[in-house]
Scaffold this motif. Structure first.
Motif, PDB file in Angstrom:
ATOM      1  N   GLY A   1       0.785  -1.224   0.000  1.00  0.00           N
ATOM      2  CA  GLY A   1       0.000   0.000   0.000  1.00  0.00           C
ATOM      3  C   GLY A   1       0.817   1.275   0.000  1.00  0.00           C
ATOM      4  O   GLY A   1       0.383   2.300   0.514  1.00  0.00           O
ATOM      5  N   VAL A   2       2.022   1.234  -0.575  1.00  0.00           N
ATOM      6  CA  VAL A   2       2.839   2.443  -0.643  1.00  0.00           C
ATOM      7  C   VAL A   2       2.428   3.260  -1.869  1.00  0.00           C
ATOM      8  O   VAL A   2       2.459   2.761  -2.984  1.00  0.00           O
ATOM      9  CB  VAL A   2       4.345   2.099  -0.724  1.00  0.00           C
ATOM     10  N   SER A   3       2.016   4.488  -1.639  1.00  0.00           N
ATOM     11  CA  SER A   3       1.615   5.357  -2.744  1.00  0.00           C
ATOM     12  C   SER A   3       2.255   6.728  -2.564  1.00  0.00           C
ATOM     13  O   SER A   3       2.242   7.271  -1.465  1.00  0.00           O
ATOM     14  CB  SER A   3       0.095   5.539  -2.783  1.00  0.00           C
ATOM     15  N   PHE A   4       2.840   7.218  -3.620  1.00  0.00           N
ATOM     16  CA  PHE A   4       3.284   8.613  -3.636  1.00  0.00           C
ATOM     17  C   PHE A   4       3.506   9.010  -5.079  1.00  0.00           C
ATOM     18  O   PHE A   4       3.594   8.147  -5.964  1.00  0.00           O
ATOM     19  CB  PHE A   4       4.554   8.821  -2.793  1.00  0.00           C
ATOM     20  N   ALA A   5       3.580  10.282  -5.331  1.00  0.00           N
ATOM     21  CA  ALA A   5       3.827  10.760  -6.688  1.00  0.00           C
ATOM     22  C   ALA A   5       4.796  11.920  -6.630  1.00  0.00           C
ATOM     23  O   ALA A   5       4.651  12.815  -5.790  1.00  0.00           O
ATOM     24  CB  ALA A   5       2.521  11.180  -7.348  1.00  0.00           C
ATOM     25  N   LEU A   6       5.804  11.873  -7.481  1.00  0.00           N
ATOM     26  CA  LEU A   6       6.787  12.948  -7.537  1.00  0.00           C
ATOM     27  C   LEU A   6       6.778  13.549  -8.933  1.00  0.00           C
ATOM     28  O   LEU A   6       6.853  12.825  -9.926  1.00  0.00           O
ATOM     29  CB  LEU A   6       8.193  12.425  -7.217  1.00  0.00           C
TER      30      LEU A   6
END
Lengths: 212, 212
Positions: free
Chosen positions: B21-26
């Motif tokens: 469940g790791v979510s991120f946006a760069l």
């Protein structure tokens, strides 16, 4: 990929690794001459087959350092990050391996043939067979190297894996020596083409599987 | 337009769920620091981001070229540093940026020294110089400050800031003080399963060690 081929060839020569199979090959030829004795006829008749055996065994020597050092130092990871497919990396390594192994082996056949009293006609067939067969030996070496990279006792395991698959190359390569019709040469070429063309895919898949 | 997006990503490694469940946006100019205790899967997350590991679930979207600096230097030990780095610069077709990158990490004076003679910190700086020279949009740095002195950490922070100003992305895994401009944090500690410890202590109790 040219950069990778150039680097691998330079590395093989710098580490002296390219000379190792050649020295081994010459040593086997010398030992055989000592063991059988000075019967020129017998030497001449069996010498070609012995040199094929020696070439096959010499091809085994570099198997434990074709892939493993690059896997361990992260070179393969860096190539993969840059988007190079494992198959093209394997193909480049195959070309580099043959370049540092095939031509020198074919050159060292000349003194070995003199030791074993192989006549000019048989020598020509032997060289023709090696020219066609060494890419297959290099391909087998690379595939086995990729399959065993990272395993303990990879060298011994490599021999056990590689020698049975190399039997067709040995059979047709040795048959070329006594076959005037050229059909053995064609069969050798067919086997060699199959092994050489398949190796980048097999080795590439092994590289991908080894990446964890 | 470069970007790096994790969407509900899970990583399964060695028969064990590392994180899920790791979510991120760069986006361009953004940075993130991956934190978490040893064994939480920081390096694995970077390898997933680099495309070296398959995510067990979820999607990873990369737009732009990726450069990775992990614990493997991937430089030929016998070559002088400059030549070893130039091999990668050639693959990246960026030969002209290498001197500036070596200057930025303070290793320009080490150019003629063989890689095997370099200290741990100097090798780390060489690997970082390769990332800087690569011209990639997304930098993935695994423990970039390990073995670096304070001055080199400062140099690296400057290089990262310049990279972000130019629209690049930085994703760094570290548990040491490392300052990135406008960075967010990806914390893996919630995913550290206490399962192993629990199972271990239960088995101890079952074996009659409960009173210890």
């Amino acid at each position: 990929m040219w950069a990778l081929i150039r680097r691998d060839v330079a590395q093989a020569w710098r580490a002296g690794g390219a000379m190792l199979p050649v020295v081994f090959f010459l040593l086997v030829a010398t030992l055989f001459a000592f063991a059988v004795g000075p019967d020129a006829q017998l030497l001449g008749r069996t010498g070609g087959g012995v040199l094929w055996m020696a070439a096959l065994l010499a091809a085994l020597l570099p198997v434990d350092r074709l892939i493993e050092p690059d896997r361990l130092s992260g070179v393969l990871d860096q190539l993969a990050v840059r988007g190079h497919s494992d198959e093209s990396v394997a193909a480049a390594k195959l070309v580099a391996h043959w370049l540092s192994f095939g031509p020198t082996l074919m050159l060292s056949v000349l003194p070995a043939a003199a030791l074993l009293r192989i006549d000019a006609d048989a020598l020509l067939r032997l060289e023709a067979g090696l020219a066609i067969g060494t890419p297959a030996l290099a391909a087998l070496g690379l595939t086995v190297s990729a399959l065993t990279a990272g395993l303990r006792g990879a060298g011994a395991l490599g021999g056990l894996l590689m020698l049975p698959i190399a039997v067709p190359v040995l059979i047709f390569g040795a048959s070329v020596l006594n076959d005037g019709s050229g059909s053995a040469l064609k069969l050798l070429a067919a086997v060699s083409l199959l092994l050489t063309a398949g190796a980048p895919f097999a080795a590439g898949a092994a590289l991908r599987a080894a990446r964890t | 337009m470069s970007s790096l997006r994790f969407d509900d990503v899970a990583c399964w490694r060695g028969g064990r769920l590392l994180f899920e469940g790791v979510s991120f946006a760069l986006g361009p100019g953004e940075a993130a620091i991956v934190t978490g205790p040893n064994g939480a899967g920081k390096s694995s997350l970077l390898r997933v981001a680099a495309g070296l590991l398959e995510a067990a679930a979820g999607t990873v979207v990369r737009e732009g070229m990726v450069a990775l600096a992990d614990e493997n230097v991937a430089l030929d030990r016998d070559l002088p540093l400059k030549k070893a780095l130039r091999f990668w610069a050639r693959l990246d077709r960026r030969g002209d940026t290498l001197p500036a990158a070596m200057e930025a990490m303070g290793i320009a004076h080490l150019a003629p020294v063989p890689v095997r003679m370099l200290s741990t910190g100097q090798r780390k700086r060489a690997a970082l110089a390769r990332v800087i020279a690569s011209g990639a949009d997304i930098w993935l740095l695994d423990e970039p400050t390990n073995g670096l002195d304070a001055e080199s950490v400062g140099r690296l922070e400057q290089a990262c800031a310049a990279h972000q100003t130019a629209g690049g992305i930085v994703l760094a895994a570290t548990h040491q003080g490392f300052a990135l401009a406008s960075s967010r944090s990806v914390n893996l500690s919630p995913f550290v399963s206490s399962e192993v410890e629990t199972r271990f202590s239960t088995s101890l109790e079952a074996n009659g060690f409960g009173g210890l």
